[in-house]
Structure formats: C-alpha cells, structure tokens
Design a protein around this motif. Structure first.
Motif: not given
Length: 149
Positions: A78-85, A90-97, A99-107
């Motif tokens: 959600n955009v709220a998680a991007i706002e917080k992290a 900043a450039e937000v993509d899958e790898t940066s998410l 690294m910040k712990g917003v995304l899990g390991k699921a592909k």
C-alpha cells in the motif's frame, strides 16, 4: 547340476487358498467374506467411480462454462507503507522494498494499492498499479513506472 535336479526355492511356491470347503479348513461358512454386506455374495461388483451412494463427483460439478482454478497471487504494497519506509525522491522497486522489510520472500508480481495517504514524491517501479494508487502517487509529485514481468 542336471535338468531333473532343478527345483524351486523352498517356500517360494505356495498353494492357492481354497475357501468355502468346510468348517474344518478354517475358511468354511462365509469363506472369508464376512456376514451379509455388499461383497458377501457372488457376482458382487461395484461399478467404476461409484461413491457409496453419495452424489458422484461428475454430478456435483457444474456442466456449463469453465472457471480456472489458477489465481494470480500478488505481492501487495500500500502507498501508506511506501510513505512510512522511504524518503522523498527515493526510487521504490521490488529490491528496495525487500531491503526495507516491506516485502517478504515470495516470488510474485508486485502490485501497488491505494490504502493510506502519500505526501512524498517517490519514483515507484512495479508490475501493476491500482488506478487510485497511481493517482495518489502522481498527485504527491511522484511517478509510476510499469515494469514487465
């Protein structure tokens, strides 16, 4: 060793069990079939796909149309998680998410949804955006880039 000396290994040849030949044999009476019941009498056969009287599978399933059982599962942010992290710019993509712990390991494909508010201008790269999320990000001064799978 000669041909007439050949014999099977002791214990490898077993005589067929002859059932129903009197009580003295141990297999008389019901001949191992039990009392009454579906298999107790001669000629008892259950047809293929018989389910014991319950409505069979082929009658329970719908006969018209097709509905695929395969669903696309997304990694949702959600955009709220991007706002917080993330900081502004900043450039937000899958790898940066990740690294910040917003995304899990699921592909799975990444989808950005519109829950919450965003005030920072960030550049977001994802596979999918909801229309409302795209609108919120661009309204805050950021940009949305669709990345092919």
């Amino acid at each position: 060793m000669r041909l007439h000396e050949l014999a099977p290994t002791p214990g490898s040849k077993k005589r067929r069990m002859r059932v129903g030949r009197g009580d003295g044999s141990g297999w008389g009476g019901t001949a191992g079939r039990g009392h009454k019941g579906q298999h107790s009498r001669s000629g008892a056969a259950i047809r293929h796909h018989f389910e014991g009287g319950q409505t069979p599978t082929f009658r329970r399933l719908p006969k018209v149309g097709f509905k695929s059982g395969v669903k696309t599962i997304f990694n949702v942010v959600n955009v709220a998680a991007i706002e917080k992290a993330f900081e502004a710019g900043a450039e937000v993509d899958e790898t940066s998410l990740r690294m910040k712990g917003v995304l899990g390991k699921a592909k799975a494909p990444l989808k950005i949804l519109a829950e919450g508010e965003i005030t920072k201008a960030v550049k977001v790269k994802a596979n999918y955006f909801s229309a409302a999320a795209k609108e919120k990000i661009e309204k805050a001064g950021g940009s949305c880039e669709v990345v092919a799978l």
